[in-house]
Design a protein around this motif. Structure first.
Motif, PDB file in Angstrom:
ATOM      1  N   ILE A 193       0.835  -1.205   0.000  1.00 12.87           N
ATOM      2  CA  ILE A 193       0.000   0.000   0.000  1.00 12.87           C
ATOM      3  C   ILE A 193       0.865   1.249   0.000  1.00 12.87           C
ATOM      4  N   ILE A 194       1.945   1.245   0.822  1.00 11.52           N
ATOM      5  CA  ILE A 194       2.822   2.418   0.901  1.00 11.52           C
ATOM      6  C   ILE A 194       3.504   2.657  -0.441  1.00 11.52           C
ATOM      7  N   GLU A 195       3.999   1.598  -1.081  1.00 15.72           N
ATOM      8  CA  GLU A 195       4.649   1.777  -2.377  1.00 15.72           C
ATOM      9  C   GLU A 195       3.662   2.300  -3.412  1.00 15.72           C
ATOM     10  N   GLY A 196       2.404   1.853  -3.335  1.00 12.87           N
ATOM     11  CA  GLY A 196       1.387   2.393  -4.231  1.00 12.87           C
ATOM     12  C   GLY A 196       1.167   3.882  -3.998  1.00 12.87           C
ATOM     13  N   ASN A 197       1.177   4.305  -2.732  1.00 17.11           N
ATOM     14  CA  ASN A 197       1.005   5.720  -2.414  1.00 17.11           C
ATOM     15  C   ASN A 197       2.184   6.552  -2.919  1.00 17.11           C
ATOM     16  N   ILE A 198       3.405   5.985  -2.837  1.00 11.55           N
ATOM     17  CA  ILE A 198       4.571   6.681  -3.392  1.00 11.55           C
ATOM     18  C   ILE A 198       4.386   6.848  -4.905  1.00 11.55           C
ATOM     19  N   GLY A 199       3.923   5.791  -5.562  1.00 11.24           N
ATOM     20  CA  GLY A 199       3.677   5.875  -7.003  1.00 11.24           C
ATOM     21  C   GLY A 199       2.637   6.929  -7.353  1.00 11.24           C
ATOM     22  N   LYS A 200       1.559   7.020  -6.533  1.00 11.28           N
ATOM     23  CA  LYS A 200       0.526   8.037  -6.778  1.00 11.28           C
ATOM     24  C   LYS A 200       1.107   9.443  -6.691  1.00 11.28           C
ATOM     25  N   CYS A 201       2.012   9.660  -5.715  1.00 11.29           N
ATOM     26  CA  CYS A 201       2.641  10.979  -5.587  1.00 11.29           C
ATOM     27  C   CYS A 201       3.459  11.308  -6.831  1.00 11.29           C
ATOM     28  N   HIS A 202       4.200  10.329  -7.338  1.00  7.17           N
ATOM     29  CA  HIS A 202       4.981  10.571  -8.557  1.00  7.17           C
ATOM     30  C   HIS A 202       4.064  10.902  -9.737  1.00  7.17           C
ATOM     31  N   VAL A 203       2.890  10.254  -9.802  1.00  8.23           N
ATOM     32  CA  VAL A 203       1.933  10.566 -10.871  1.00  8.23           C
ATOM     33  C   VAL A 203       1.440  12.004 -10.733  1.00  8.23           C
TER      34      VAL A 203
END
Length: 661
Positions: free
Chosen positions: A258-268
């Motif tokens: 979940i945390i890695e997904g949230n990091i990816g969302k920030c990059h998007v």
């Protein structure tokens, strides 16, 4: 004659079919015989009563990994019908709780809520475990269905039953759009309860803070907060000193996804689509692995974010593949996002008819939501604020009452003390008090001295053990180097010998780190000037040949690095010096020069520079970098230092440099 040939053909086909069936059956039998570990779902069905199945279901992490949640639901429905037929009320209760949980896992929140509400009507008949699970199901289902007033009632019920100490509102405020207030309340309510060594709790805390920041459009701050959360969950997973259950490991890995997904969302959000993709892909894979069979809004959102990345990168084929294979979203925001992505995709492919159709869907959903959402949100917010104020008022009244009780108790105590003082002889009481105080002071001082002695002894033993560990690690690495030397002697291939020598040089670089550590008084850092000099001498013993006149200047006085930075730094420097000795000065009579510069000031970025005046890099350096292990190794080591290796070609020689934290 024709009949005889026909019979022969039929007989051959029959024999071939028989042999094929035999091999298929044998393969299936062999596969079953090798699969000795029972499947989770099979093990569940082999249990003989409702109570053991209930406990097995809720204590099994990743329970849908072998069979889907629908298979579990079918079996539970059968057990439930059988229990109702036998008038076994306790079994009916247990299976109904499991049934509600499975519907929740499938994303069918209305059905899960209906079953949970029906169960809680007869809460006096529920056991403690069942009651807690049902309350949590009611809480989460109301949240998913945006029924926040009902959610607060359930949280009040939890407090009245002693399950929770306080009623929290921060997540509800965030769901209603007040993300900054939610974060402030979350900090105030939760931070004080998280211990410094509770790495999993720290990861959960900073992930939630990152969510509030991201939703509040503070994307860069959210990104750094998510990375902090990832650091804590990595520490938790890599901490071998604490024994963890399978359930704890599964939950921690799921949280990491979940945390890695949230990091990816920030990059998007920052339009860094190439940086976002690895995080999003790992997140979806991790959630599917450790949350198998359950509906996950995070997995849906991250998949849609992947589609957006590929769309912006003009990879339309992957975009449509992802959109076609995405699980059907449940949340309105995710449905809208999927339709918008389809509209953009069709617009880019020139299919304006479909693009218009999806845009119309988006408009209809937005119009439908906007008609009721504004007034409903105001009503929900008013209800939550009212409950919050009521709860704050009750808390103030309780604190006021506690202060009043404390004051009355103090008054009563004073009265009792006065009576005691009148009853006793003042001189005797004062003398006894002085003696008692004196004895207490002596005892306290003795304890302090003893504890200080114990602590100092423990610190000395700890330093001694650490030095012994580093000494043994150094010896083990030297043993590896010796084994590589032996292998070199038994190898005829020049390429293999060169590879073994390179490996031996890298092992020596790491061994030097541990040698310097156990030789230092301070075991936490390494003095880099002496280490670099020792490393250069080690490399020279392998690569320097007669005729070379290489002048090496090292400028790293006063720089100290911890082992986490020193090891990648040493390996990188080993590669650079080795390359200079091997390639930079082909002429034995060349007047070679190497300059190594390292600076690190506390609180500021460090700087590293390496130059030589050799023949420089070849024109096809970038092509060779793909095949060169040394260059790939240096780039990975630079990543460990959270930086990137820069290369400058000069008129004479080459220059490598980077900044590091």
């Amino acid at each position: 004659m024709l009949h005889y040939k026909t019979m022969r053909k039929l007989l051959k086909k029959f024999l071939h079919a028989t042999l094929l069936c035999f091999f298929i059956i044998s393969g299936i039998y062999a596969q079953d015989s090798l699969d000795l570990k029972p499947k989770v779902f099979k093990e569940f069905k082999l249990l003989d009563n409702a109570n053991t199945r209930f406990n097995f279901f809720f204590n099994t992490p990743n329970r849908y990994i072998d069979n889907s949640a629908y298979d579990w639901l079918d079996s539970v429905n059968l057990y439930l019908n059988e229990s109702e037929h036998n008038n076994d009320s306790i079994a009916v209760q247990k299976y109904s709780v499991v049934q509600s949980q499975i519907h929740y896992d499938l994303g069918d929140y209305d059905k899960s809520l209906a079953i949970a509400k029906e169960l809680y009507v007869k809460k006096e008949n529920l056991g403690t475990d069942s009651k807690l699970i049902v309350l949590n199901l009611l809480d989460t289902n109301y949240s998913k269905l945006e029924l926040y007033a009902k959610q607060i009632e359930i949280r009040k019920e939890k407090k009245d039953l002693g399950i929770t100490e306080n009623i929290a509102f921060y997540d509800i405020y965030s769901n209603l759009g007040l993300h900054r207030k939610a974060m402030d309340d979350y900090f105030k309510e939760e931070k004080k309860f998280i211990a410094e060594d509770d790495f999993y709790g720290q990861a959960v805390f900073y992930n939630n803070v990152g969510n509030y920041l991201r939703l509040d459009k503070s994307t860069p701050t959210a990104l750094s907060t998510y990375k902090k959360a990832k650091g804590f969950v990595d520490i938790y997973l890599n901490d071998v000193t604490k024994i963890k259950t399978e359930k704890q490991l599964s939950e921690a890995n799921h949280l990491k996804g979940i945390i890695e997904g949230n990091i990816g969302k920030c990059h998007v959000l920052l339009k860094q689509y190439k940086d976002a993709l690895p995080y999003l892909e790992r997140s979806v894979a991790t959630i599917k692995e450790f949350n198998a069979g359950k509906f996950s809004s995070d997995a849906v959102e991250n998949t849609l974010e992947m589609a957006e990345c590929y769309l912006h990168m003009d990879d339309l084929e992957k975009t449509t593949d992802i959109l076609s294979n995405t699980i059907t979203p449940i949340k309105t925001d995710n449905i809208l996002k999927k339709y918008k992505l389809y509209a953009s995709y069709y617009n880019r492919t020139g299919d304006y008819k479909n693009a218009t159709a999806y845009l119309n869907k988006v408009i209809r959903i937005k119009d439908s939501v906007s008609l009721n959402q504004s007034s409903l949100k105001k009503q929900q917010l008013a209800a939550v604020v009212g409950q919050d104020l009521e709860y704050s008022k009750k808390m103030m009244e309780q604190q006021k009452q506690a202060l009043e009780d404390s004051r009355n108790e103090m008054i009563a105590k004073d009265e009792r003390i006065n009576i005691v003082f009148i009853s006793l002889v003042f001189l005797l009481l004062g003398f006894a008090g002085l003696v008692y105080a004196y004895l207490r002071i002596i005892k306290s001082q003795r304890l302090i001295v003893e504890q200080k002695h114990i602590i100092e002894k423990a610190l000395v033993e700890k330093d001694s053990h650490l030095k012994e560990i580093h000494h043994r690690v150094k010896n083990n690495l030297q043993m590896v180097s010796s084994l590589l030397s032996l292998q070199t002697k038994n190898t005829r291939s020049k390429a293999a010998i060169a590879a073994l020598e390179e490996g031996k040089s890298r092992v020596k670089a790491m061994a030097l780190i541990h040698q310097k550590l156990y030789q230092n008084e301070d075991l936490s850092v390494i003095e880099m000037q002496g280490y670099i000099e020792s490393l250069i001498n080690s490399v020279q013993s392998v690569y320097k040949k007669g005729g070379h006149n290489i002048n090496i200047t090292i400028d790293a006085e006063g720089v100290e690095l911890d082992i986490d930075r020193a090891i990648p730094f040493g390996l990188m420097l080993n590669e650079l010096v080795s390359n200079s000795f091997k390639y930079a000065f082909p002429d034995d009579n060349a007047d070679g020069k190497i300059y190594i510069h390292l600076r690190k000031i506390i609180g500021q970025e460090g700087f590293f520079e390496y130059t030589d005046n050799g023949i420089g890099l070849p024109e096809d350096t970038e092509v060779r970098a793909e095949a060169s292990m040394g260059i790939r190794l240096m780039n990975r080591l630079a990543n460990q230092l959270q930086t990137s290796l820069n290369t400058d070609r000069t008129a004479e020689g080459v220059r490598f440099w980077f900044n590091f934290k």
